[in-house]
Design an enzyme around this catalytic site. Structure first.
Site, mmCIF file in Angstrom:
data_model
loop_
_atom_site.group_PDB
_atom_site.id
_atom_site.type_symbol
_atom_site.label_atom_id
_atom_site.label_comp_id
_atom_site.label_asym_id
_atom_site.label_seq_id
_atom_site.Cartn_x
_atom_site.Cartn_y
_atom_site.Cartn_z
ATOM 1 N N ARG A 98 0.974 -1.152 -0.074
ATOM 2 C CA ARG A 98 -0.063 -0.071 0.129
ATOM 3 C C ARG A 98 0.942 1.328 0.090
ATOM 4 N NH1 ARG A 98 -4.622 2.082 4.528
ATOM 5 N NH2 ARG A 98 -4.709 4.285 3.417
ATOM 6 N N ASN A 152 -10.599 -4.062 -0.781
ATOM 7 C CA ASN A 152 -10.515 -3.099 -1.655
ATOM 8 C C ASN A 152 -9.587 -3.217 -2.873
ATOM 9 O OD1 ASN A 152 -12.367 -1.070 -0.817
ATOM 10 N ND2 ASN A 152 -10.913 -0.339 0.856
ATOM 11 N N TYR A 258 -14.641 10.355 -1.078
ATOM 12 C CA TYR A 258 -13.606 9.981 -2.019
ATOM 13 C C TYR A 258 -13.891 11.037 -3.257
ATOM 14 C CZ TYR A 258 -11.705 5.878 0.785
ATOM 15 O OH TYR A 258 -11.282 5.404 1.636
#
Length: 444
Positions: A98, A152, A258
């Site tokens: 990530r 995700n 978002y």
């Protein structure tokens, strides 16, 4: 009591696991989970053992030690045999991947974010081969099980299953609409039970389309109160970049958090760069520190409840929502929830066979959508663009199609320079080689 249930959680060593255990404990009377299998990989073995020990203490404290059995394993196939529900909460490449996803685009002056832009694309490329393997195993070992995905990028992963394993009953979950609804409830200062919150769009790209208070449409009131009282909308993302009030009034809908990456790209990028300059690191680096603290807490042999500190991790409500979803399917209760599911005409301007995130009633054998008005012109174009990006991302991830990957990145609004698309893609492949079997024949 009806049939005992076997539930498998893939990514069982996650810091979120105590929340899902708590969710099953508090619903045990209506959701008789007799086996909860926590599955992880060799690299996650230590965390699995720590979280698994906490899960067992939680079950014992609840008086369910002889009724709900916790199994820890690195053998996914063993766990999946005859499962009733499978939940997925894994992260391929762990937090280090990530952090790389966030740093690559930032080094090119673009948004570095876990599920949006280049970072979300890279995460999808790593995750797609694994979810396909899981579905293959499920088809053989538990073909009637429901797959509840909150790995995700949830919408993309859910759609990957819809298109490649149509026999698998899949549904995607996200905590963003839950946070949005809670913000709406706070804005109106009314009981949550009196609010119906109708959402529509894509995962991490949806809008609160309508707010009903005891059946009366109060959407405009929510928007105005949010603007007037806090100069910010209930969008579940706290930062200094402010929405353009004129734009939100014209939308007549509530954007999700978002959307700031798309509506206010420069402001959000500047915030990320400022955090880097101030030594705060990327969000992934911040989460890594929170995780270290959480697992130190989890090691405490006297801890036998979900610690409040888990809320700092972000993503709270995910696991509880998964438990509520499973309970509603099992009990056929028609609970109103926001899920990622096959479109089938729910959103008028998107393909039937894609995943959309919408408000539904959850029953045993169907998800019954609440009515959606046609998407207004103010968002129709960008919504279709994002769906095109998702569809090409899935094709690239499933087939290892390098050219399709270039096309997907070219149209993503957060990839702000077409000249470097190939360089960005090559960097993603180079830094993730061991996780991208579909691109093994690509020579850079």
């Amino acid at each position: 009591m009806d049939k005992k249930l076997k539930i498998v959680t893939i990514g069982g060593g996650s810091s979120y696991t105590p929340e899902i255990v708590e969710g099953f404990i508090k619903r045990y009377k209506h959701l008789p989970v007799s086996e909860l299998w926590l599955v992880d990989i060799e690299e996650g073995k230590e965390k699995l053992e720590i979280v698994g020990a906490l899960a067992k203490r939680m079950v014992e404290k609840a008086g369910l030690k002889d009724k709900m059995f916790i199994h820890l394993t690195l053998d996914r196939k063993e766990a999946l045999k005859n499962a009733d529900f499978v939940t997925t909460q894994f992260r391929v490449g762990l937090l280090e991947a990530r952090i790389r996803d966030e740093k690559i685009p930032l080094s090119f002056g673009m948004i570095g974010q876990e599920t949006n832009g280049l970072g979300g694309f890279a995460k999808a490329m790593r995750t797609i081969p694994v979810i396909l393997d899981i579905c293959k195993d499920m088809s053989e070992l538990c073909p009637n099980a429901y797959l509840v995905n909150f790995t995700n990028p949830s919408g993309i992963i859910t759609e990957t299953v819809i298109k490649n394993y149509p026999n698998i009953k899949v549904v995607g979950l996200c905590n963003v609409p839950i946070g949005m609804k809670k913000s709406v409830v706070k804005t109106l200062d009314v009981p949550e039970s009196e609010i119906e919150f109708i959402c529509g769009g894509l995962n991490h790209f949806l809008w609160g389309r309508k707010v009903l208070h005891n059946g009366i449409d109060v959407t405009k009131e929510v928007i105005e109160k949010s603007i007037e009282e806090s100069d910010n909308l209930p969008a579940n993302l706290k930062n200094s970049a402010q929405w353009l009030n004129e734009q939100i009034r014209d939308l007549k809908m509530i954007p999700c958090g978002y959307h700031k990456y798309y509506y206010l790209t420069d402001e959000m990028l500047n915030e990320q760069l400022k955090e880097l300059r101030n030594g705060l690191g990327t969000r992934g680096e911040q989460v890594r520190e929170v995780e270290k603290s959480l697992f130190e807490l989890y090691k405490n042999p006297n801890l036998n409840i979900k610690p409040k500190e888990l809320e700092k991790r972000g993503g709270q409500y995910y696991s509880d929502a998964a438990c509520e979803l499973i309970s509603s399917i099992y009990n056929n209760t028609g609970t109103v929830m926001v899920v990622s599911t096959k479109n089938n005409g729910i959103i008028d301007c998107l393909p039937n066979n894609c995943a959309v995130e919408v408000t539904v009633k959850v029953f045993k054998d169907k998800f019954e959508p609440l009515p959606q008005d046609p998407m207004p012109i103010e968002v129709r174009g960008i919504l279709q663009l994002m769906k095109n990006y998702e569809e090409m991302t899935i094709e690239a991830g499933v087939k290892g199609d390098y050219n399709k990957a270039i096309q997907a990145l070219t149209i993503n609004p957060l990839i702000t320079s077409g000249h470097v698309v190939k360089t960005l893609l090559n960097e993603v492949i180079k830094q993730n080689r061991k996780y991208l079997p579909q691109f093994k024949n690509i020579k850079l």
